[in-house]
Design an enzyme around this catalytic site. Structure first.
Site, PDB file in Angstrom:
ATOM      1  N   TYR A 112      58.881 -35.773 -48.200  1.00  0.00           N
ATOM      2  CA  TYR A 112      59.168 -34.415 -48.668  1.00  0.00           C
ATOM      3  C   TYR A 112      60.537 -34.218 -49.289  1.00  0.00           C
ATOM      4  O   TYR A 112      60.676 -33.510 -50.279  1.00  0.00           O
ATOM      5  CB  TYR A 112      59.045 -33.437 -47.482  1.00  0.00           C
ATOM      6  CG  TYR A 112      59.550 -32.039 -47.796  1.00  0.00           C
ATOM      7  CD1 TYR A 112      58.767 -31.136 -48.508  1.00  0.00           C
ATOM      8  CD2 TYR A 112      60.818 -31.634 -47.394  1.00  0.00           C
ATOM      9  CE1 TYR A 112      59.238 -29.858 -48.811  1.00  0.00           C
ATOM     10  CE2 TYR A 112      61.288 -30.355 -47.688  1.00  0.00           C
ATOM     11  CZ  TYR A 112      60.491 -29.479 -48.396  1.00  0.00           C
ATOM     12  OH  TYR A 112      60.943 -28.221 -48.690  1.00  0.00           O
TER      13      TYR A 112
ATOM     14  N   ASN B 199      76.598 -35.852 -45.943  1.00  0.00           N
ATOM     15  CA  ASN B 199      75.187 -35.527 -45.696  1.00  0.00           C
ATOM     16  C   ASN B 199      74.761 -36.287 -44.452  1.00  0.00           C
ATOM     17  O   ASN B 199      74.921 -37.504 -44.390  1.00  0.00           O
ATOM     18  CB  ASN B 199      74.335 -35.949 -46.896  1.00  0.00           C
ATOM     19  CG  ASN B 199      72.831 -35.810 -46.666  1.00  0.00           C
ATOM     20  OD1 ASN B 199      72.046 -36.554 -47.232  1.00  0.00           O
ATOM     21  ND2 ASN B 199      72.411 -34.872 -45.838  1.00  0.00           N
ATOM     22  N   GLY B 200      74.237 -35.559 -43.475  1.00  0.00           N
ATOM     23  CA  GLY B 200      73.782 -36.210 -42.244  1.00  0.00           C
ATOM     24  C   GLY B 200      74.211 -35.406 -41.042  1.00  0.00           C
ATOM     25  O   GLY B 200      74.817 -34.347 -41.176  1.00  0.00           O
TER      26      GLY B 200
ATOM     27  N   GLY C 212      69.997 -28.445 -50.586  1.00  0.00           N
ATOM     28  CA  GLY C 212      70.797 -27.436 -49.901  1.00  0.00           C
ATOM     29  C   GLY C 212      71.088 -26.297 -50.839  1.00  0.00           C
ATOM     30  O   GLY C 212      71.550 -26.514 -51.954  1.00  0.00           O
TER      31      GLY C 212
ATOM     32  N   CYS D 219      71.699 -31.580 -46.851  1.00  0.00           N
ATOM     33  CA  CYS D 219      72.778 -31.578 -47.821  1.00  0.00           C
ATOM     34  C   CYS D 219      72.570 -32.631 -48.890  1.00  0.00           C
ATOM     35  O   CYS D 219      71.792 -33.560 -48.735  1.00  0.00           O
ATOM     36  CB  CYS D 219      74.110 -31.879 -47.137  1.00  0.00           C
ATOM     37  SG  CYS D 219      74.484 -30.728 -45.830  1.00  0.00           S
TER      38      CYS D 219
HETATM   39  P1  AMP Z   1      55.977 -24.746 -42.098  1.00  0.00           P
HETATM   40  O1  AMP Z   1      55.548 -23.503 -42.742  1.00  0.00           O
HETATM   41  O2  AMP Z   1      57.111 -24.522 -41.124  1.00  0.00           O
HETATM   42  O3  AMP Z   1      54.878 -25.551 -41.480  1.00  0.00           O
HETATM   43  O4  AMP Z   1      56.648 -25.614 -43.246  1.00  0.00           O
HETATM   44  C1  AMP Z   1      55.897 -26.546 -43.894  1.00  0.00           C
HETATM   45  C2  AMP Z   1      56.366 -26.775 -45.282  1.00  0.00           C
HETATM   46  O5  AMP Z   1      57.790 -26.790 -45.382  1.00  0.00           O
HETATM   47  C3  AMP Z   1      55.881 -28.137 -45.703  1.00  0.00           C
HETATM   48  O6  AMP Z   1      54.709 -27.987 -46.398  1.00  0.00           O
HETATM   49  C4  AMP Z   1      56.989 -28.667 -46.578  1.00  0.00           C
HETATM   50  O7  AMP Z   1      56.686 -28.437 -47.922  1.00  0.00           O
HETATM   51  C5  AMP Z   1      58.200 -27.901 -46.160  1.00  0.00           C
HETATM   52  N1  AMP Z   1      59.079 -28.703 -45.292  1.00  0.00           N
HETATM   53  C6  AMP Z   1      58.759 -29.642 -44.427  1.00  0.00           C
HETATM   54  N2  AMP Z   1      59.828 -30.127 -43.779  1.00  0.00           N
HETATM   55  C7  AMP Z   1      60.884 -29.479 -44.277  1.00  0.00           C
HETATM   56  C8  AMP Z   1      62.275 -29.526 -44.040  1.00  0.00           C
HETATM   57  N3  AMP Z   1      62.785 -30.323 -43.119  1.00  0.00           N
HETATM   58  N4  AMP Z   1      63.070 -28.731 -44.768  1.00  0.00           N
HETATM   59  C9  AMP Z   1      62.575 -27.901 -45.664  1.00  0.00           C
HETATM   60  N5  AMP Z   1      61.257 -27.790 -45.920  1.00  0.00           N
HETATM   61  C10 AMP Z   1      60.410 -28.570 -45.239  1.00  0.00           C
END
Ligand code: AMP
Length: 491
Positions: A262, A121-122, A46, A20
């Site tokens: 990220y 947020n949290g 979000g 969020c």
């Molecule tokens: P995955 O395909 O599940 O390995 O997602 C990896 C990608 O999702 C990473 O390269 C990030 O760019 C993005 N990502 C990583 N952590 C998060 C998160 N908590 N929420 C949204 N996107 C994420």
């Protein structure tokens, strides 16, 4: 955060999936318009729902909707519904249950002391237990949001002032929160004792502004003054008086290091550092720790770009856009189901064949979570004729779920939770795979390394060391053990 039925966790999916952004402004004639703009800059935090509450000195007004900020707040009519010099808002994403309108924030209640609106947020890691106690005493919940627990705790506090009631309530709460609260007396912004989730403040003329990230200040032309400190409660009255309180005394700060990796936008300042610089530094550390004999450095856009620039600069390899990203799809991860997530990867990225054909490439991404993106991207590079595909990750292996407001799933769904390095490499079908070390990550954010005795950040998703108790999770594991259900090794 959402409560889900604790007895229906066959897939271990009872953790809160919520990411969020919050925003608040007090003392501005066009508060709701500024709030909508600020939330637009926080859209990456979000994308499922958005809401704004305003106060005109007599009444509170709320407008909420599913979808993006622009879908809900771009018309003059939508803003005209929100009069007053104070407004607070929220952008929200959740993947399971409770994604309906009743959970869209800000949440509002008429308390004995007057109106009370809150944007959060949290994640509260003992919300389920607190809710059970409150319900057993007769509380009736309107939503499945943990934020409502805060409202009930404030409502039932016997302390006289709003600040004391809020402090009393938050003393019972474990976990992470950055809150923007509105009452008829003004606005309060509160950050949990460890400052796990971010919150900054700024000025726009006489108005005081709070936001999850500095980019939301930039977009309305506000000046960034400082971060709300971990454990700090800032109260702002309608006459502009600002009071700062630290009701929990001094506790060691543990801001979320994943904001650097990220989550925050790269043009934000987080924990007094440029996120862009941190990401570039991570790439440089990665190049030093995990060099690669290759022809090109290729980022997975957008999240891998700053780290790839750092990697290229440090290694001396050329940086090329070997993957082009469509800007008309949201973040891959922020999709409600696995199938949508898979389709999302394809719609989002395309190989730049001319660049990668016949080349040995080093792919850089910020993180591997489930492995969906990396597997597809490696395949895409091979299909486009890349000779070798080496994967370098600008964070350590994400092996543990987040219980503090980042949608990192439980261990059993994380690639690094299920596999060792060799198996992960095989899974994503790369020629080599390497991650930056945890100390390398800490160096990249300006520290000498990770202080093992007292880590400077919350890095639980990488280390499994959670800085607060995880009461609800522990209770669930107990219940599963009692029922002889297989224990889901989340933490
Ligand atoms: P995955 O395909 O599940 O390995 O997602 C990896 C990608 O999702 C990473 O390269 C990030 O760019 C993005 N990502 C990583 N952590 C998060 C998160 N908590 N929420 C949204 N996107 C994420």
């Amino acid at each position: 955060m959402n409560f889900t039925n604790p007895f229906l966790n066959g897939d271990g999916d009872d953790k809160l999936h919520e990411e969020c952004g919050v925003f608040g402004i007090i003392g501005a004639p066009d508060a709701a318009a500024a709030c909508a703009l600020g939330l637009h800059a926080l859209q990456h935090r979000g994308q499922e729902a958005v809401g704004i509450t305003s106060f005109d000195g007599a009444e509170f007004y709320t407008r909420r909707g599913l979808g993006h900020v622009a879908d809900n707040f771009s018309s003059a009519e939508s803003i005209a519904e929100l009069p007053g010099h104070m407004a607070g808002g929220h952008v929200r994403y959740s993947t399971t249950g409770g994604s309906g309108m009743r959970n869209v924030q800000p949440l509002y209640a008429d308390l004995a002391s007057g109106g009370f609106a809150v944007a959060h947020n949290g994640n509260i890691s003992n919300a389920m237990r607190l809710k059970q106690e409150l319900v057993s005493k007769g509380a009736i919940f309107q939503s499945t949001s943990d934020t409502e627990v805060i409202i009930h705790l404030v409502a039932t506090s016997r302390y006289p002032t709003m600040l004391d009631k809020l402090t009393d309530a938050l003393r019972m709460v474990e976990g992470a929160y950055a809150l923007v609260v509105m009452t008829p007396r003004g606005m309060a912004a509160c950050r949990d004792p460890m400052g796990i989730r971010p919150l900054v403040m700024g000025r726009l003329g006489d108005a005081v502004v709070f936001a999850s990230e500095t980019v939301a200040l930039d977009v309305i032309g506000a000046e960034f003054t400082r971060q709300v400190d971990p454990g700090e409660f800032v109260e702002v009255d309608f006459d502009g008086t600002i009071r700062s309180h630290r009701p929990f005394g001094d506790t060691p700060a543990r801001p979320c290091i994943f904001e650097h990796v990220y989550f925050s936008r790269p043009d934000s300042i987080f924990n007094k550092r440029s996120v862009y610089e941190s990401r570039k530094n991570i790439g440089m550390e990665l190049a030093r720790e995990m060099p690669c004999d290759a022809d090109l450095v290729v980022p997975v856009p957008d999240s891998g770009v700053p780290a790839a620039i750092g990697y290229a600069q440090e290694s001396g390899l050329p940086f090329e856009l070997g993957i082009i990203r469509s800007h008309y799809v949201g973040r891959t991860f922020i999709q409600p189901s696995d199938s949508a997530r898979h389709a999302g990867v394809k719609r989002k990225h395309n190989a730049n064949r001319k660049i990668v054909e016949g080349k040995r490439i080093v792919l850089i991404d910020d993180s591997i979570v489930r492995g969906t993106t990396s597997l597809k991207i490696v395949q895409m590079m091979r299909d486009a004729g890349a000779k070798e595909v080496h994967f370098r990750v600008a964070s350590p292996p994400t092996g543990h779920g987040c219980y503090y407001g980042v949608d990192t799933p439980e261990r059993s769904k994380l690639l690094a939770g299920r596999m060792d390095l060799a198996a992960m490499r095989e899974f994503i079908q790369a020629d080599s795979l390497a991650f930056v070390s945890i100390d390398g990550l800490y160096r990249a954010v300006g520290l000498a390394g990770r202080d093992k005795a007292c880590p400077q950040y919350c890095d639980a998703c990488f280390t499994g060391e959670y800085p607060t108790p995880l009461t609800d999770l522990a209770n669930r594991k107990d219940r599963e053990a009692q029922l002889s259900l297989p224990v889901n090794e989340d933490a």
